[in-house]
Design a protein around this motif. Structure first.
Motif, PDB file in Angstrom:
ATOM      1  N   GLY A  68      -6.924   0.749 -67.432  1.00 41.80           N
ATOM      2  CA  GLY A  68      -6.474   1.027 -68.944  1.00 41.80           C
ATOM      3  C   GLY A  68      -6.454  -0.454 -69.704  1.00 41.80           C
ATOM      4  N   LYS A  69      -6.261  -1.595 -69.213  1.00 42.65           N
ATOM      5  CA  LYS A  69      -5.950  -2.927 -69.837  1.00 42.65           C
ATOM      6  C   LYS A  69      -7.698  -3.207 -70.078  1.00 42.65           C
ATOM      7  CE  LYS A  69      -1.755  -4.114 -68.110  1.00 42.65           C
ATOM      8  NZ  LYS A  69      -1.049  -3.864 -69.403  1.00 42.65           N
ATOM      9  N   GLN A 124      -1.065   0.487 -53.241  1.00 36.04           N
ATOM     10  CA  GLN A 124      -1.069   1.542 -54.327  1.00 36.04           C
ATOM     11  C   GLN A 124      -1.156   3.104 -53.732  1.00 36.04           C
ATOM     12  OE1 GLN A 124      -4.553   1.070 -56.735  1.00 36.04           O
ATOM     13  NE2 GLN A 124      -4.445   3.041 -57.621  1.00 36.04           N
ATOM     14  N   GLN A 179      -4.593   8.296 -56.121  1.00 34.87           N
ATOM     15  CA  GLN A 179      -4.515   8.767 -57.248  1.00 34.87           C
ATOM     16  C   GLN A 179      -4.668  10.290 -56.777  1.00 34.87           C
ATOM     17  OE1 GLN A 179      -3.336   7.480 -60.126  1.00 34.87           O
ATOM     18  NE2 GLN A 179      -2.948   5.659 -59.009  1.00 34.87           N
ATOM     19  N   GLU A 218      -5.266   1.790 -61.323  1.00 36.45           N
ATOM     20  CA  GLU A 218      -5.655   2.419 -62.801  1.00 36.45           C
ATOM     21  C   GLU A 218      -4.883   1.954 -63.913  1.00 36.45           C
ATOM     22  OE1 GLU A 218      -7.210   5.329 -63.100  1.00 36.45           O
ATOM     23  OE2 GLU A 218      -7.964   5.076 -61.111  1.00 36.45           O
ATOM     24  N   GLN A 219      -3.916   1.077 -63.773  1.00 34.70           N
ATOM     25  CA  GLN A 219      -3.176   0.293 -64.829  1.00 34.70           C
ATOM     26  C   GLN A 219      -4.132  -0.737 -65.184  1.00 34.70           C
ATOM     27  OE1 GLN A 219       0.288  -0.740 -62.978  1.00 34.70           O
ATOM     28  NE2 GLN A 219       1.651   1.116 -63.849  1.00 34.70           N
ATOM     29  N   ILE A 274       0.682  -4.405 -60.203  1.00 40.17           N
ATOM     30  CA  ILE A 274       0.076  -3.375 -61.083  1.00 40.17           C
ATOM     31  C   ILE A 274      -1.055  -2.699 -60.154  1.00 40.17           C
ATOM     32  CG2 ILE A 274      -2.005  -5.148 -61.274  1.00 40.17           C
ATOM     33  CD1 ILE A 274      -1.995  -4.397 -64.119  1.00 40.17           C
ATOM     34  N   THR A 275      -1.249  -1.574 -60.455  1.00 37.85           N
ATOM     35  CA  THR A 275      -2.131  -0.618 -59.912  1.00 37.85           C
ATOM     36  C   THR A 275      -3.595  -0.739 -60.436  1.00 37.85           C
ATOM     37  OG1 THR A 275      -1.974   1.446 -61.260  1.00 37.85           O
ATOM     38  CG2 THR A 275      -0.347   1.170 -59.286  1.00 37.85           C
TER      39      THR A 275
END
Length: 560
Positions: free
Chosen positions: A173-174, A23, A26, A169-170, A166-167
């Motif tokens: 969100g889930k 990753q 950010q 941060e993603q 998948i990161t």
């Protein structure tokens, strides 16, 4: 804009993200880490200017160019994205900490300083593109639903999350969502062939900024604060009161890696240590509107007694305000390395579209008059390289590599010499462990292999670990040579050739970290930190200062 903190917990928790090895960092979170010098209050700004004609001409010029680009440019463009980009580049010409936060990122940016959030309450990490539970947060929805350390999350609400790069941060969100809503996690558990489907009802999750507090011995308390968020002062007061009731008479306040946050939380915390009416910090801006002075005013809970503040090159902004005030008033001994040097105050300004401008309006000064802010005259690129330059010039390893001009000399209340010019220089310098900068060790960390090995070990030895009390684990558990070799073999399978010499050079640090990560899964945060502290040189210096009386400079000077 990067701050490299001292080694922190293994978790990639929901409130405090960690990156997987694939990753990219950010940039928003890094900008936040450096922009944490937030002045609370209502927005005092009005659409006025000292140069109204120039402002109007600049506005009309920008509007005209953007209109031409939007209408006539050969390809389709996102005019709003171009505008956001132009604003961000404009602010870079001012200083390193004035930032623009687009509307779609504003909520994420604000959550850094919030005391809670809605989610499932699980710390996770990403190993080989698989989201793996490090620990469910105590009392949170994930723990109540039966999630265990080592569970691999394969899907969220039927949507695959494993093996798709998948990161972090993603994944946040889930997992986050409205309180009371349901999320279904498909899990693979150790020694179970079939996946499990577990329903978790989201709830309010505390986003604590006091990472841990406990007694190092019968009299010495320890409190670690990761940032100055909305709930920090209340968390600190509770931790301090608990330690006092347990018999604490001296305290180590750990601000290492603390990037700052809300100024008023920091000054209220400093007030707990400073008696009488004494200046804690003052700010100086363009006009009187932004000139402030903050004084101690309440009867604090620990105004007397030995006090050490731990700092390092990752301590910034509000953390530097606290350390500087306590040092200037000879209330505490500051131990560690020179702090980051972020002494600019940002005012958050809400814009009409939901975005936010955090504009620098003043500079911080310690009670003795020292400016906390380091120079940024050579531009943003040079500013961002400052920590790397400190490393290259040897400042992180040798106190005599740090030089201050005589013009930057100031004095504490009792006449001790301190220096301004950027950051807070500690009273006792403690060099960084050079082992942490070896290429082999760095690759092990960046590939998440130490964490992964520790979690695998916990799963394989869960029963015997649970049979040990935390105190027994601390005193008797050891990482042996065979286990280090197993880590090296795991690294070799991951593309890192075995290197016995390099492994031997960082063996001591690796043994401590593996043991700490195992403790995190088996016993929780307090035991995790207790293990890390067994090889914490800065903390050992702090405890030594407690023993020889130098941890209370004011009392020591008054006795001489």
């Amino acid at each position: 804009m990067t701050i490299e903190p001292t080694p922190q917990p293994t978790s990639a928790s929901e409130p405090k993200p960690r990156n997987s090895r694939r990753q990219v960092r950010q940039p928003l979170l890094l900008a936040l880490a450096l922009a944490c010098g937030v002045l609370l209050g209502s927005n005092p700004f009005r659409p006025s200017s000292q140069n109204p004609d120039g402002t109007v001409r600049g506005y009309l010029k920008f509007k005209e160019i953007l209109s031409y680009v939007d209408r006539d440019y050969v390809d389709s463009v996102d005019a709003e994205a171009l505008s956001d980009y132009a604003i961000a580049r404009m602010l870079e010409q001012l200083d390193p900490h004035s930032v623009f936060i687009p509307a779609k990122q504003q909520q994420q940016a604000s959550s850094f300083l919030q005391s809670d959030f809605d989610g499932v309450g699980v710390e996770f990490n990403i190993f080989h593109d698989t989201v793996t539970v490090v620990a469910p947060l105590s009392g949170g929805p994930a723990e109540l639903s039966g999630l265990q350390p080592g569970d691999r999350i394969m899907a969220v609400n039927g949507e695959r999350v494993s093996g798709i790069h998948i990161t972090t941060e993603q994944m946040f969100g889930k997992l986050r969502g409205t309180r009371g809503s349901k999320v279904v996690l498909q899990l693979l558990r150790h020694h179970q062939v079939k996946p499990l489907n577990v329903a978790v009802i989201r709830n309010r999750i505390p986003n604590n900024s006091v990472d841990v507090s406990y007694l190092l011995d019968k009299q010495t308390g320890y409190i670690k604060i990761s940032r100055f968020a909305s709930g920090t002062y209340d968390e600190f007061k509770q931790a301090l009161g608990d330690l006092r009731r347990q018999g604490m008479t001296s305290l180590v306040l750990d601000l290492r890696g603390n990037p700052g946050g809300y100024l008023d939380r920091a000054t209220k915390l400093a007030d707990e240590f400073i008696g009488g009416t004494r200046k804690i910090v003052y700010t100086d801006g363009k006009g009187d509107q932004y000139d402030t002075q903050t004084f101690s005013r309440v009867a604090g809970e620990f105004e007397e007694g030995p006090l050490v503040v731990l700092v390092d090159e990752g301590s910034a902004s509000a953390a530097e305000v606290v350390a500087g005030a306590l040092q200037d008033h000879d209330r505490a001994l500051v131990v560690g390395r020179r702090t980051y040097g972020k002494g600019l105050v940002q005012q958050p300004i809400a814009l009409n579209d939901g975005s936010e401008l955090r504009l620098t309006i003043a500079r911080y000064y310690t009670p003795s008059g020292r400016s906390i802010q380091k120079s940024y005259r050579k531009g943003l690129a040079a500013y961002e390289q400052d920590l790397q330059n400190r490393l290259r010039h040897g400042e992180l390893f040798h106190a005599d590599s740090i030089h201050f001009a005589d013009s930057l000399r100031y004095h504490t209340d009792h006449g001790r010499t301190v220096y301004g010019g950027g950051g807070i220089m500690p009273d006792i310098f403690v060099p960084r462990d050079t082992t942490a900068f070896s290429a082999y060790y760095t690759r092990l960390q960046s590939h998440n292999l130490v964490r992964e090995y520790a979690l695998n070990y916990f799963q394989e030895h869960k029963a015997e670990l649970e049979a040990l009390r935390p105190e027994q684990f601390l005193n008797t558990f050891r990482i042996n040579d065979a286990q280090l070799q197993a880590l090296a073999q795991m690294a070799a399978r991951d593309g890192m050739p075995a290197n016995p010499t390099h492994l031997r050079n960082c063996a001591s640090l690796l043994r401590n970290q593996i043991k700490a990560y195992i403790a995190r899964s088996a016993y929780g945060k307090q035991t995790y930190y207790a293990v890390l502290h067994q090889q914490d040189t800065e903390l050992k210096q702090a405890v030594q200062a407690m023993g020889n009386g130098s941890a209370n400079p004011m009392q020591k000077l008054s006795m001489n």
